[in-house]
Motif scaffolding. Sequence first.
Motif, mmCIF file in Angstrom:
data_model
loop_
_atom_site.group_PDB
_atom_site.id
_atom_site.type_symbol
_atom_site.label_atom_id
_atom_site.label_comp_id
_atom_site.label_asym_id
_atom_site.label_seq_id
_atom_site.Cartn_x
_atom_site.Cartn_y
_atom_site.Cartn_z
ATOM 1 N N THR A 24 0.828 -1.202 0.000
ATOM 2 C CA THR A 24 0.000 0.000 0.000
ATOM 3 C C THR A 24 0.862 1.252 0.000
ATOM 4 N N LEU A 25 1.921 1.240 0.807
ATOM 5 C CA LEU A 25 2.838 2.372 0.846
ATOM 6 C C LEU A 25 3.501 2.565 -0.510
ATOM 7 N N ALA A 26 3.932 1.453 -1.129
ATOM 8 C CA ALA A 26 4.588 1.537 -2.432
ATOM 9 C C ALA A 26 3.649 2.143 -3.467
ATOM 10 N N ARG A 27 2.382 1.726 -3.426
ATOM 11 C CA ARG A 27 1.402 2.291 -4.365
ATOM 12 C C ARG A 27 1.212 3.781 -4.109
ATOM 13 N N GLY A 28 1.128 4.138 -2.832
ATOM 14 C CA GLY A 28 0.955 5.551 -2.482
ATOM 15 C C GLY A 28 2.115 6.397 -2.963
ATOM 16 N N LEU A 29 3.335 5.891 -2.802
ATOM 17 C CA LEU A 29 4.514 6.621 -3.254
ATOM 18 C C LEU A 29 4.537 6.731 -4.766
ATOM 19 N N GLU A 30 4.119 5.672 -5.448
ATOM 20 C CA GLU A 30 4.080 5.695 -6.902
ATOM 21 C C GLU A 30 3.058 6.716 -7.398
ATOM 22 N N VAL A 31 1.911 6.773 -6.732
ATOM 23 C CA VAL A 31 0.883 7.762 -7.086
ATOM 24 C C VAL A 31 1.411 9.170 -6.825
ATOM 25 N N ASN A 63 -6.984 10.650 -1.216
ATOM 26 C CA ASN A 63 -7.494 11.360 -0.036
ATOM 27 C C ASN A 63 -6.458 11.384 1.083
ATOM 28 N N THR A 64 -5.755 10.253 1.266
ATOM 29 C CA THR A 64 -4.719 10.185 2.307
ATOM 30 C C THR A 64 -3.603 11.176 2.011
ATOM 31 N N LEU A 65 -3.184 11.256 0.741
ATOM 32 C CA LEU A 65 -2.124 12.184 0.348
ATOM 33 C C LEU A 65 -2.581 13.635 0.440
ATOM 34 N N CYS A 66 -3.851 13.878 0.172
ATOM 35 C CA CYS A 66 -4.397 15.232 0.321
ATOM 36 C C CYS A 66 -4.467 15.628 1.797
ATOM 37 N N ASP A 67 -4.871 14.687 2.650
ATOM 38 C CA ASP A 67 -4.937 14.967 4.091
ATOM 39 C C ASP A 67 -3.549 15.308 4.638
ATOM 40 N N ALA A 68 -2.502 14.724 4.031
ATOM 41 C CA ALA A 68 -1.130 14.996 4.456
ATOM 42 C C ALA A 68 -0.577 16.262 3.805
ATOM 43 N N GLN A 69 -1.413 16.943 3.011
ATOM 44 C CA GLN A 69 -1.045 18.185 2.311
ATOM 45 C C GLN A 69 0.091 17.978 1.317
ATOM 46 N N LEU A 70 0.194 16.758 0.808
ATOM 47 C CA LEU A 70 1.178 16.478 -0.231
ATOM 48 C C LEU A 70 0.563 16.668 -1.614
ATOM 49 N N LEU A 71 -0.747 16.481 -1.710
ATOM 50 C CA LEU A 71 -1.489 16.714 -2.940
ATOM 51 C C LEU A 71 -2.712 17.557 -2.641
#
Length: 239
Positions: A24-31, A63-71
Motif C-alpha cells: 500500500t505504501l509503495a502504491r501511495g509513493l508511486e501515485v 485522499n490520504t495524500l491530500c490529508d497529508a497536504q502532499l497533494l
Amino acid sequence: MIKNVNEPTIASTPVASRTSGSQTLARGLEVLRLVASTPAGVGINEVAEHAGIHRTGAYRLLNTLCDAQLLHRGADGRYRGAAGLLSLSASAYHSLLAAAEPLLRRYADELGATLALIVREGNEAIALRVMAPTSGVYHVSFTEASRHPLGLGAAGHAVLASEPAHPGEDPRVSSARTNGYAQTFGEVEPDMHGLAVPLNRDICQVSACLNLITVRSEQATSAIDVLQRAARELESALR
C-alpha cells in the motif's frame, strides 16, 4: 479417526501478508510521484490505471495524500502537488538551503530583483527557495515550489548546463555551460526576462542554478557578473 495433536493446524481464515502494508505504501509513493511530476494534474481514472487498482482504492490513496497536504484536488477535479511537498524537498536539501538563504537575501537586495534557487526534480525545474528584495518600487515575484519543464526558460537551461554534456542537447544548454549563464525572454512567463547561472553539481550534490526574473532587459544583462559572483560564493560556502 484419531487426530494427531502434534500436527500443525491450518487457519480457517487467510493470514494477512507481512508485506501488505508495504504494498500500500509503495502504491501511495508511486501515485505521489506520478501526480507530482504532472503539472497539468492527474485524474482519478489515470491514477487507478497507473497504479493498477480500482477507482475506490485510488480515491482512498489520493485522499490520504491530500490529508497529508502532499497533494490537492483542484476545481477541475484533477490532483496536483501541494505545499507539503516543498517541506520534503527542503529537508532533502537542508545543507544547500542553509548556505543559500542568507546569500539569496543579500543579493536580491543588491540587485533589486527576485532571486531563486532552482533544482532539478525529474524532468522539471522546481523553485526550492525564492527571495524578493526588501526594498524597491516594484519587483517580479513567484511561488516557491513552482515548476516548469527543464526545456524551457533560463533556469531550465542552466540546470541542464550544470550536468555533463551529451550528444544532441539543446544548443542553448551548451552555450550556458560555455558562457556560465543562460538568458531567455518570455519562455516561461510572457514578457519576462530570465537570467540563470549553473551551480557546480559536484559541490551542490544536485543539478541546480541561481535564477533572476525581471521585466527589465537591461537588468537581465547587467546582473550577469553579480549573479555569477553569488553562485561562486554559494559553492565556496558548501565546500
